[in-house]
Design a protein around this motif. Structure first.
Motif, PDB file in Angstrom:
ATOM      1  N   ASP A   1      41.091  21.874 -18.626  1.00  0.00           N
ATOM      2  CA  ASP A   1      40.436  20.733 -17.997  1.00  0.00           C
ATOM      3  C   ASP A   1      39.432  21.231 -16.969  1.00  0.00           C
ATOM      4  O   ASP A   1      39.709  22.161 -16.212  1.00  0.00           O
ATOM      5  N   SER A   2      38.261  20.618 -16.970  1.00  0.00           N
ATOM      6  CA  SER A   2      37.141  20.928 -16.073  1.00  0.00           C
ATOM      7  C   SER A   2      36.441  22.236 -16.425  1.00  0.00           C
ATOM      8  O   SER A   2      35.660  22.749 -15.634  1.00  0.00           O
ATOM      9  N   ALA A   3      36.695  22.774 -17.640  1.00  0.00           N
ATOM     10  CA  ALA A   3      36.083  24.049 -18.015  1.00  0.00           C
ATOM     11  C   ALA A   3      34.633  23.900 -18.459  1.00  0.00           C
ATOM     12  O   ALA A   3      33.972  24.911 -18.701  1.00  0.00           O
TER      13      ALA A   3
ATOM     14  N   LEU B   1      38.990  19.771  -6.763  1.00  0.00           N
ATOM     15  CA  LEU B   1      38.768  19.297  -5.399  1.00  0.00           C
ATOM     16  C   LEU B   1      37.462  18.514  -5.297  1.00  0.00           C
ATOM     17  O   LEU B   1      37.399  17.477  -4.634  1.00  0.00           O
ATOM     18  N   THR B   2      36.415  19.013  -5.970  1.00  0.00           N
ATOM     19  CA  THR B   2      35.134  18.292  -5.910  1.00  0.00           C
ATOM     20  C   THR B   2      35.255  16.928  -6.586  1.00  0.00           C
ATOM     21  O   THR B   2      34.658  15.955  -6.129  1.00  0.00           O
ATOM     22  N   ARG B   3      36.039  16.856  -7.655  1.00  0.00           N
ATOM     23  CA  ARG B   3      36.228  15.566  -8.323  1.00  0.00           C
ATOM     24  C   ARG B   3      37.015  14.597  -7.440  1.00  0.00           C
ATOM     25  O   ARG B   3      36.716  13.409  -7.395  1.00  0.00           O
ATOM     26  N   ILE B   4      38.017  15.124  -6.768  1.00  0.00           N
ATOM     27  CA  ILE B   4      38.829  14.270  -5.898  1.00  0.00           C
ATOM     28  C   ILE B   4      37.979  13.667  -4.789  1.00  0.00           C
ATOM     29  O   ILE B   4      38.127  12.492  -4.425  1.00  0.00           O
TER      30      ILE B   4
ATOM     31  N   TRP C   1      36.872   9.460 -11.752  1.00  0.00           N
ATOM     32  CA  TRP C   1      37.374   8.930 -13.023  1.00  0.00           C
ATOM     33  C   TRP C   1      37.712  10.051 -14.002  1.00  0.00           C
ATOM     34  O   TRP C   1      38.489   9.851 -14.947  1.00  0.00           O
ATOM     35  N   LYS C   2      37.131  11.255 -13.793  1.00  0.00           N
ATOM     36  CA  LYS C   2      37.386  12.370 -14.704  1.00  0.00           C
ATOM     37  C   LYS C   2      38.787  12.958 -14.539  1.00  0.00           C
ATOM     38  O   LYS C   2      39.236  13.730 -15.388  1.00  0.00           O
ATOM     39  N   LEU C   3      39.454  12.623 -13.448  1.00  0.00           N
ATOM     40  CA  LEU C   3      40.777  13.185 -13.183  1.00  0.00           C
ATOM     41  C   LEU C   3      41.865  12.228 -13.665  1.00  0.00           C
ATOM     42  O   LEU C   3      42.045  11.149 -13.120  1.00  0.00           O
ATOM     43  N   SER C   4      42.581  12.631 -14.677  1.00  0.00           N
ATOM     44  CA  SER C   4      43.704  11.838 -15.169  1.00  0.00           C
ATOM     45  C   SER C   4      45.008  12.459 -14.670  1.00  0.00           C
ATOM     46  O   SER C   4      45.024  13.609 -14.214  1.00  0.00           O
ATOM     47  N   PRO C   5      46.121  11.718 -14.737  1.00  0.00           N
ATOM     48  CA  PRO C   5      47.410  12.310 -14.368  1.00  0.00           C
ATOM     49  C   PRO C   5      47.712  13.585 -15.162  1.00  0.00           C
ATOM     50  O   PRO C   5      48.319  14.521 -14.642  1.00  0.00           O
ATOM     51  N   MET C   6      47.250  13.620 -16.424  1.00  0.00           N
ATOM     52  CA  MET C   6      47.467  14.805 -17.256  1.00  0.00           C
ATOM     53  C   MET C   6      46.680  15.997 -16.718  1.00  0.00           C
ATOM     54  O   MET C   6      47.138  17.141 -16.748  1.00  0.00           O
ATOM     55  N   ASP C   7      45.462  15.721 -16.212  1.00  0.00           N
ATOM     56  CA  ASP C   7      44.663  16.791 -15.627  1.00  0.00           C
ATOM     57  C   ASP C   7      45.370  17.397 -14.416  1.00  0.00           C
ATOM     58  O   ASP C   7      45.395  18.622 -14.233  1.00  0.00           O
TER      59      ASP C   7
END
Length: 307
Positions: free
Chosen positions: A90-92, A204-207, A214-220
């Motif tokens: 994720d985020s790669a 951290l930047t996404r948070i 929105w790109k961060l899911s619980p699975m991420d």
């Protein structure tokens, strides 16, 4: 007239015009940065002192995208079938690479497949069954944004697949991919690799960026907790599915710009495309009817001109 020089001058002028046009992207980046805290921005810049400069990046991106258009013409002309599998943590940067590949291509030729989690019905099917309808037909380029390798990635690590199901997949997938290659499909498999520290920084930047939360899911988020589990799963995946007919290629992704350019360059090097003669496009004359009067449409049909 020196045709070769004229063509070269036109290509150079076109490239410069396109390069100037991409300044919009730079402005967008400048506007998005303030969404991050000053502290996060400083950390990110400190962690990436040697990032590729924008002019080098955009110049090469446009050059490579023009080559992708040549590849597209060749795929259409020869009825070739191209399958590009994009996997990674994720985020790669998978999505960013896919976007730059397809950005200037005809969506009727190049399409992206990003399947949702399987339905109850699909859960009872042969594992590869839901992927088969999306495989390329003649004259198509298909990019899988995640693929059947979910079985040995998220499904395995998160406990959605049993050990028996994972083992069955690892036995089946080499032969499945050999069948694809024997059918004439060009199969390219890419793993986009980032370091533990880089993923932490991107999360951290996404948070802290409301445009990207929105790109961060619980699975991420769970993927951060289970970093080592994903690493072990990836290592076995490479060991058992890296076959001569469809080998894995690892793209280093800590620098997104280099990641995109290196991947596109590699794709072009692995497909034996050639320049294809295309029909010259001539703009036809507009038909003019002197008896026709254009109707005046009511104002409410028009979008208000706010800008």
């Amino acid at each position: 007239m020196d045709y070769d020089n004229t063509t070269e001058d036109f290509s150079r002028d076109w490239l410069q015009a396109e390069l100037d046009d991409t300044l919009d992207d730079l402005f967008e980046m400048e506007f998005s940065e303030p969404m991050l805290s000053e502290e996060i921005r400083k950390i990110y810049k400190r962690q990436h002192p040697d990032m590729l400069d924008n002019r080098t990046y955009y110049t090469n991106l446009l050059r490579l995208q023009s080559e992708l258009i040549k590849l597209q013409y060749w795929v259409e002309k020869t009825n070739a079938k191209v399958l590009i599998i994009c996997e990674g943590r994720d985020s790669a940067g998978k999505g960013g690479v896919i976007k730059r590949i397809t950005q200037r291509l005809n969506p009727r030729v190049a399409r992206v497949v990003a399947l949702q989690k399987p339905s109850d019905r699909e859960m009872t099917q042969w594992y590869f069954q839901r992927y088969v309808p999306h495989l390329p037909a003649g004259g198509e380029i298909v990019l899988f944004d995640r693929s059947w390798y979910n079985r040995v990635g998220v499904e395995r690590v998160m406990g959605f697949a049993s050990d028996n199901q994972v083992e069955q997949f690892l036995q089946d997938v080499p032969e499945f991919e050999r069948m694809l290659v024997r059918s004439g499909i060009i199969v390219l498999k890419y793993w986009f690799s980032i370091t533990d520290e880089e993923q932490q920084l991107r999360f951290l930047t996404r948070i802290h960026d409301p445009m990207k939360q929105w790109k961060l899911s619980p699975m991420d988020l769970q993927s951060r907790v289970r970093w080592e589990d994903y690493t072990k799963a990836k290592e076995e995946m490479f060991e058992r599915t890296n076959i001569p007919e469809a080998p894995w290629y690892i793209v280093e992704g800590n620098d997104k710009k280099r990641e995109r350019l290196n991947c596109i360059e590699h794709i072009l090097s692995k497909i034996p495309y050639e320049d294809v003669a295309t029909e010259k496009v001539t703009l036809p004359e507009r038909v003019f009817n002197p008896d026709y009067e254009r109707r005046t449409l009511p104002d409410e049909l028009y979008v208000p001109q706010i800008y």
